[in-house]
Design a protein around this motif. Structure first.
Motif, PDB file in Angstrom:
ATOM      1  N   TYR A  59      32.375  43.461  23.201  1.00  0.00           N
ATOM      2  CA  TYR A  59      32.516  42.614  24.653  1.00  0.00           C
ATOM      3  C   TYR A  59      31.294  42.219  25.130  1.00  0.00           C
ATOM      4  O   TYR A  59      30.327  42.864  24.733  1.00  0.00           O
ATOM      5  CB  TYR A  59      33.540  43.224  25.641  1.00  0.00           C
ATOM      6  CG  TYR A  59      32.858  44.763  26.096  1.00  0.00           C
ATOM      7  CD1 TYR A  59      33.057  45.853  25.752  1.00  0.00           C
ATOM      8  CD2 TYR A  59      32.328  44.605  27.420  1.00  0.00           C
ATOM      9  CE1 TYR A  59      32.554  46.957  26.023  1.00  0.00           C
ATOM     10  CE2 TYR A  59      31.792  45.762  27.994  1.00  0.00           C
ATOM     11  CZ  TYR A  59      31.933  46.981  27.533  1.00  0.00           C
ATOM     12  OH  TYR A  59      31.369  48.168  28.075  1.00  0.00           O
ATOM     13  N   VAL A  61      29.525  40.742  28.952  1.00  0.00           N
ATOM     14  CA  VAL A  61      29.588  40.648  30.580  1.00  0.00           C
ATOM     15  C   VAL A  61      28.612  39.441  31.125  1.00  0.00           C
ATOM     16  O   VAL A  61      27.664  39.888  30.900  1.00  0.00           O
ATOM     17  CB  VAL A  61      29.640  42.073  31.177  1.00  0.00           C
ATOM     18  CG1 VAL A  61      29.875  41.901  32.608  1.00  0.00           C
ATOM     19  CG2 VAL A  61      30.586  43.141  30.501  1.00  0.00           C
ATOM     20  N   GLU A 103      38.282  47.196  43.697  1.00  0.00           N
ATOM     21  CA  GLU A 103      37.837  45.714  42.842  1.00  0.00           C
ATOM     22  C   GLU A 103      38.959  45.011  42.708  1.00  0.00           C
ATOM     23  O   GLU A 103      40.124  45.390  42.297  1.00  0.00           O
ATOM     24  CB  GLU A 103      37.137  46.408  41.478  1.00  0.00           C
ATOM     25  CG  GLU A 103      36.750  45.239  40.635  1.00  0.00           C
ATOM     26  CD  GLU A 103      35.592  45.936  39.550  1.00  0.00           C
ATOM     27  OE1 GLU A 103      35.474  47.208  39.483  1.00  0.00           O
ATOM     28  OE2 GLU A 103      35.027  45.078  38.968  1.00  0.00           O
ATOM     29  N   TYR A 105      40.169  42.170  39.666  1.00  0.00           N
ATOM     30  CA  TYR A 105      40.013  41.266  38.131  1.00  0.00           C
ATOM     31  C   TYR A 105      41.083  40.321  38.312  1.00  0.00           C
ATOM     32  O   TYR A 105      42.270  40.376  38.537  1.00  0.00           O
ATOM     33  CB  TYR A 105      40.604  42.292  36.940  1.00  0.00           C
ATOM     34  CG  TYR A 105      39.632  43.434  36.406  1.00  0.00           C
ATOM     35  CD1 TYR A 105      38.359  43.519  37.469  1.00  0.00           C
ATOM     36  CD2 TYR A 105      39.699  44.129  35.413  1.00  0.00           C
ATOM     37  CE1 TYR A 105      37.597  44.510  36.948  1.00  0.00           C
ATOM     38  CE2 TYR A 105      38.919  45.192  35.319  1.00  0.00           C
ATOM     39  CZ  TYR A 105      37.925  45.444  35.828  1.00  0.00           C
ATOM     40  OH  TYR A 105      36.927  46.320  35.396  1.00  0.00           O
ATOM     41  N   PHE A 153      38.397  37.984  31.498  1.00  0.00           N
ATOM     42  CA  PHE A 153      38.705  38.161  33.225  1.00  0.00           C
ATOM     43  C   PHE A 153      37.505  38.196  34.042  1.00  0.00           C
ATOM     44  O   PHE A 153      36.408  38.394  33.651  1.00  0.00           O
ATOM     45  CB  PHE A 153      39.541  39.457  33.275  1.00  0.00           C
ATOM     46  CG  PHE A 153      38.674  40.596  33.056  1.00  0.00           C
ATOM     47  CD1 PHE A 153      38.850  41.090  31.678  1.00  0.00           C
ATOM     48  CD2 PHE A 153      38.040  41.370  33.888  1.00  0.00           C
ATOM     49  CE1 PHE A 153      37.889  42.335  31.398  1.00  0.00           C
ATOM     50  CE2 PHE A 153      37.238  42.380  33.702  1.00  0.00           C
ATOM     51  CZ  PHE A 153      37.148  42.902  32.378  1.00  0.00           C
ATOM     52  N   TYR A 157      33.663  42.692  42.823  1.00  0.00           N
ATOM     53  CA  TYR A 157      33.580  44.408  43.315  1.00  0.00           C
ATOM     54  C   TYR A 157      32.138  44.104  44.312  1.00  0.00           C
ATOM     55  O   TYR A 157      31.508  43.504  44.307  1.00  0.00           O
ATOM     56  CB  TYR A 157      33.388  45.082  42.069  1.00  0.00           C
ATOM     57  CG  TYR A 157      32.155  44.717  41.477  1.00  0.00           C
ATOM     58  CD1 TYR A 157      32.209  43.795  40.303  1.00  0.00           C
ATOM     59  CD2 TYR A 157      30.769  45.473  41.359  1.00  0.00           C
ATOM     60  CE1 TYR A 157      31.039  43.434  39.461  1.00  0.00           C
ATOM     61  CE2 TYR A 157      29.857  44.989  40.753  1.00  0.00           C
ATOM     62  CZ  TYR A 157      29.849  44.138  39.629  1.00  0.00           C
ATOM     63  OH  TYR A 157      28.744  43.628  38.959  1.00  0.00           O
TER      64      TYR A 157
HETATM   65  C1  PAN Z   1      33.498  45.116  35.376  1.00  0.00           C
HETATM   66  C2  PAN Z   1      32.949  45.850  33.959  1.00  0.00           C
HETATM   67  C3  PAN Z   1      33.076  45.081  32.994  1.00  0.00           C
HETATM   68  C4  PAN Z   1      32.531  45.797  31.497  1.00  0.00           C
HETATM   69  O1  PAN Z   1      32.559  44.128  35.634  1.00  0.00           O
HETATM   70  O2  PAN Z   1      31.676  46.307  34.398  1.00  0.00           O
HETATM   71  O3  PAN Z   1      34.404  44.735  32.737  1.00  0.00           O
HETATM   72  O4  PAN Z   1      33.184  47.336  31.849  1.00  0.00           O
HETATM   73  P1  PAN Z   1      32.223  48.248  31.689  1.00  0.00           P
HETATM   74  O5  PAN Z   1      31.229  48.300  32.822  1.00  0.00           O
HETATM   75  O6  PAN Z   1      33.209  49.598  31.772  1.00  0.00           O
HETATM   76  O7  PAN Z   1      31.384  48.414  30.321  1.00  0.00           O
HETATM   77  C5  PAN Z   1      33.721  46.044  36.564  1.00  0.00           C
HETATM   78  O8  PAN Z   1      34.705  46.685  36.599  1.00  0.00           O
HETATM   79  N1  PAN Z   1      32.483  46.225  37.422  1.00  0.00           N
HETATM   80  O9  PAN Z   1      32.742  46.970  38.423  1.00  0.00           O
END
Ligand code: PAN
Ligand code: ZN
Length: 193
Positions: A59, A61, A103, A105, A153, A157
């Protein structure tokens, strides 16, 4: 993450491209390959084999420039590629917010799941474009691609939340999402079949 701006940040117009998975202007881009997923997948032999066989990207980000600072409200787009490791569907590492903060999504493309765990109870939300998954304070969270296309997605946050990945390694996530004939199957965390 304080490298971007001295506080407070000026008002910002951010363009979300759901098809490309980008936020413009851009902040940092994280790429998580199989080799970054230590301790995540139950089948460690399959995990090692996947690293040897090209170490695929699991993945990415992509963040806006809004920094992870107290009182700011950062956003990011996560894109989880389709696939599985020993039958366990591609997913994020998962984390707990050390400063217990909620948070949201918003599903943008593809289909996925939002798995949450508070240390005792686990909760799963089916995600699709237009679905908002709400993560209450105190729930660790992990996202899973349950489809054949990339699952994407938007996350928004509080900047003070922080990301504790060790919490998930210590406590697990309650359940695991495995590939099944009709999509996915949730199994107890300690089991991979
Ligand atoms: C998201 C996550 C993102 C990647 O932005 O950080 O989906 O997942 P991991 O951080 O578990 O690798 C989020 O929940 N931020 O708080
Ligand atoms: Zn989070």
């Amino acid at each position: 993450m304080s490298a971007f701006a001295s506080l407070p940040l000026d008002p910002l117009r951010i363009v979300l491209d759901a098809g490309a998975g980008t936020l413009t202007p851009e902040g940092p881009l994280l790429t998580r390959r199989m080799s970054d997923m230590t301790g995540a997948f139950a089948d460690t032999a399959a995990w090692r084999q996947a690293q040897a066989a090209g170490d695929p990207v699991v993945y990415t980000v992509a963040s806006s420039p809004v920094p992870e600072e107290n009182r700011e409200l950062p956003q990011s787009i996560t894109t989880i590629y389709p696939g599985d490791c020993g039958g366990e569907l591609y997913m994020t590492k998962g984390h707990q917010h050390p400063d217990a903060q909620g948070e949201i999504y918003l599903g943008l493309s593809g289909v996925g799941g939002l798995l949450m765990f508070d240390g005792e109870r686990s909760h799963w939300i089916d995600m699709a474009p237009g679905v908002i998954g709400y993560i209450p304070p105190g729930w660790a969270h992990r996202s899973v691609n349950v489809g054949a296309e990339p699952y994407r997605f938007l996350a928004v946050y509080p900047g003070c939340a922080g990301h504790d990945y060790d919490w998930v390694l210590r406590n697990g996530m309650g359940r695991r999402a495995m590939r099944a004939a009709d999509g996915y199957e949730l199994v107890p965390f300690g089991s991979s079949s």
